[in-house]
Design a protein around this motif. Structure first.
Motif: not given
Length: 280
Positions: A108, A112, A216
């Motif tokens: 993740h 991100t 995700t």
């Protein structure tokens, strides 16, 4: 090695720390049902190579904060805990190593928070954006992951996991690892952490929060990524590693043919060698 407490993302997080403060920061993220103690064979090796190492007890585990609601364990918040630890260490960029659930958090972050990361190493943990499609194509993965559905039930899993001095948790770890790979003193340390008030519910809430967080995104990752994969994993099939690798533009998959889900305990020397190769 010593343990420090940090304020990160509104949580109080304990972390095992070692290595020079001015070394490149690497954060080691454990999985279920372990803690930062899972990395007891890796922390000294990485610190000895000049890296500044943090192995946190992630939220819900050991002496770290155990927020009360399921919503407090959404993946986005767990990832921000890691960013908060890096901020507390004064690191604008850092590397991350994750196993099991810690690997999910690492994926993740790579998706991100790529601007904050240098390198990523994953040990037997799927990219959350690829799991659903892979499981539909390979139904046996549903059977391997049966416990995720069971953990959604309130209260009952806590009672079962607590029974007999956490016998099920210990047996699940020992039976799925190579004989003797998990030291008894480490399992006893885990048991002392599992009995803390609210610990089992907090650990299970990582699974229960899956329903409240969007997956995700399965988009390309430009960071250098190394995937270390024990191919005798009882819980995750090898295809999940291949699916995650397909997203990595600078990816490498290193198989461990004789290792299980617990490869960092079973083959620590080779795992350490691969970590140093990836992170140095």
């Amino acid at each position: 090695m010593h343990t420090r407490t940090f304020e990160a993302n509104g949580q109080r997080l304990e972390a095992i720390v070692d290595g020079p403060d001015d070394g490149d920061l690497v954060i080691l993220l454990h999985g279920f049902p372990e803690s930062g103690d899972a990395w007891h064979r890796q922390v000294p090796a990485l610190a000895g190579a000049g890296l500044h190492v943090m192995a946190p007890h992630q939220r819900g585990y050991a002496g770290s904060s155990k927020p009360a609601t399921v919503f407090d364990y959404r993946l986005g918040l767990l990832a921000l805990d890691v960013v908060g630890l890096a901020d507390a260490a004064g690191a604008s960029r850092f590397s991350v190593v994750g196993h099991d659930w810690g690997a999910v958090v690492a994926w993740h972050l790579a998706t991100t928070q790529a601007a904050r990361l240098k390198r990523v190493v994953v040990l037997n943990g799927p990219h959350p954006g690829t799991v659903g499609m892979h499981a539909m194509r390979h139904p046996t993965q549903f059977l391997r992951s049966w416990y995720i559905g069971a953990f959604q039930i309130p209260v009952v899993p806590e009672l079962l996991l607590r029974a007999g001095g956490h016998a099920w948790l210990r047996r699940a770890m020992e039976d799925s690892a190579r004989p003797g790979a998990l030291p008894q003193d480490l399992l006893q340390r885990y048991q002392a952490q599992w009995v803390q008030p609210g610990a089992l519910t907090a650990m299970l809430n990582w699974y229960r929060a899956l329903a409240f967080d969007p997956p995700t995104p399965a988009r390309p990752i430009d960071l250098p990524v190394t995937i270390l994969w024990g191919e005798q994993d009882r819980f995750l099939d090898r295809g999940l590693a291949d699916a995650a690798l397909a997203l990595c533009r600078q990816g490498e998959l290193v198989p461990f043919p004789n290792a299980t889900h617990w490869l960092h305990h079973e083959e620590p020397d080779e795992v350490n060698r691969q970590l140093l190769k990836a992170l140095a």
